[in-house]
Design a protein around this motif. Sequence first.
Motif, short mmCIF file in Angstrom:
data_model
loop_
_atom_site.label_atom_id
_atom_site.label_comp_id
_atom_site.label_asym_id
_atom_site.label_seq_id
_atom_site.Cartn_x
_atom_site.Cartn_y
_atom_site.Cartn_z
N UNK A 254 0.81 -1.22 0.00
CA UNK A 254 0.00 0.00 0.00
C UNK A 254 0.85 1.27 0.00
N UNK A 255 2.01 1.23 0.62
CA UNK A 255 2.85 2.42 0.72
C UNK A 255 3.28 2.86 -0.69
N UNK B 65 -7.64 3.65 -0.78
CA UNK B 65 -6.49 3.39 0.11
C UNK B 65 -6.96 3.17 1.55
N UNK B 66 -7.87 4.02 2.02
CA UNK B 66 -8.40 3.88 3.38
C UNK B 66 -9.06 2.52 3.58
N UNK B 67 -9.87 2.11 2.59
CA UNK B 67 -10.58 0.84 2.72
C UNK B 67 -9.61 -0.33 2.73
N UNK B 68 -8.58 -0.27 1.88
CA UNK B 68 -7.59 -1.34 1.84
C UNK B 68 -6.81 -1.38 3.15
N UNK B 69 -6.44 -0.20 3.63
CA UNK B 69 -5.64 -0.11 4.84
C UNK B 69 -6.43 -0.60 6.05
N UNK B 70 -7.72 -0.29 6.09
CA UNK B 70 -8.56 -0.73 7.22
C UNK B 70 -8.60 -2.26 7.25
N UNK B 71 -8.60 -2.88 6.09
CA UNK B 71 -8.64 -4.33 6.03
C UNK B 71 -7.32 -5.00 6.41
#
Lengths: 303, 303
Positions: free
Chosen positions: B270-271, B295-301
């Motif tokens: 993600x970075x 990005x937020x949704x992927x990071x939350x997961x």
Amino acid sequence: MRIGIIGSGALGLYYGAMLQRSGQDLHFLLRRDYQAIQENGLHVFSCHGDFYLPQVASYLTPQEIGPVDLVIVGLKTISNHHLIELVRPLLGDNTAILTLQNGLGNEELLATAFGPERVLGGVAFLCSNRGEPGTVHHLGEGKILLGEFRGGSSQRSHNLAEMFQTAGVPCTAVSDLRRARWEKLVWNIPFNGLSALLEKDVTEILNHPPSKELVKKLMLEVIAGANAQKLETQIDALKFSQQLISFSEKMDHYRPSMMIDRIEGRALELEAIYAIPLQQAKTANVSMPLIEMLFTLLDCGEN
Amino acid sequence: MRIGIIGSGALGLYYGAMLQRSGQDLHFLLRRDYQAIQENGLHVFSCHGDFYLPQVASYLTPQEIGPVDLVIVGLKTISNHHLIELVRPLLGDNTAILTLQNGLGNEELLATAFGPERVLGGVAFLCSNRGEPGTVHHLGEGKILLGEFRGGSSQRSHNLAEMFQTAGVPCTAVSDLRRARWEKLVWNIPFNGLSALLEKDVTEILNHPPSKELVKKLMLEVIAGANAQKLETQIDALKFSQQLISFSEKMDHYRPSMMIDRIEGRALELEAIYAIPLQQAKTANVSMPLIEMLFTLLDCGEN
């Protein structure tokens, strides 16, 4: 009052049971729970005290119920294509219809079929779910805001609110049902959707700072859409979104209904909670791009 | 040429094997595949013809490799906190470093540690994955665009491109590496992220019309971000996004690497693919709200 319940899920069973316990004449259209309730009655396990109704008037078709004074609709909106045929047999000359369903578009559907003067809507803040057939669990909350589909105050809406209050259900008649519906969407649109998409509960979402920020942005989009709907008074965006987030932060790992539906493989109520609000906002020239993206992602997962 | 490979995953093993087969002197830093390759060599199963390297110079630490003429970096960017210590022992006075990693920020990391004059970057369009230890599968594509981190043409970049071509790898030296990197992001940002989030492959995403529309919107956001990065020539937004969508529509249920990482429970890149591009766009005063949400949704997961 003779009352018919169409859509006896967790919500229909709970409110119906509360009303019957208070002395009203209830008639439940049942499917999953028919046999259990016919044979053994209905058990209500409630955070406000359990109770049991040994005799419950149960039916498999709305024709058997026949005309009532009030129809309460608790049907999941994914079954709205059956709504009209289910309600029609219960209507007499003066029958009122109160829909407590999620999202937008339900009153419109009923008003188009049966005339707007019959229709009331209610926004229910209820945490409940079904257990074994013949049981319903009331976990918390339960307040109803109800009002006339045509707007304004009416004796009828005040009488209904009083009937619920007498039955132990906090209830207020409001003159602006549209505002109440949109206010509930300010919570439902972010939390139902994000929890279903990510399979994370309210606490998990709020504990991830970028997601909490996204919740705020989604809330602000809903409020902008709401405030373009000719409400009696505007929603104060910053104050109301902050209130809802503070309220949600006190929830202890609450799983919104749409998250449970997704995990259990049931269809999501996307039409009532996303598609119709997006359409109404668009008609009012308000774009809600993040909500549109959330709707797309949820919808893609449905196939 | 004496070449060290840091990050011998599917990409490092495939390109390293191709170069060794063509006569270069390859040295692989290995972890998972060390024992199998030491004992039995490396098997390449390729859509362009299988081949086998019985002797492969394998190492467990970069110190054992020592100075080389060229370091090729194939490390997953989620391990970039080890990158500097892994590369340092391979550097002689004139060693060049070519990173073929995903996303943005990799050349910057190497340039800060070792000086910008050493660093080249390449964008690899390769479909490959690892099989049993000691095997690598090349499924399709394979082209590399490479260029100097400092920009502009160089004899070195043309020599490297020729070396890859001689080894059977289509390769072009480009003067604007930054543009090549952002061009690849136009595909990676929508398809890697959506496929990981929804666990749907490229074909499934494009077969859902609202998601295809979302892919387009995400691509246009990336291109707006790209075109604010002082490219030599601007990317034609409509033409390029349409080209990439047409290209993707010909893929047959392709599963992007990030989708596989999510399904197999590995950390996502993600970075490099989201956070740094978002930061670079923001610095150039371009907002990418839908990408930020993705990005937020992927990071939350990830938690």
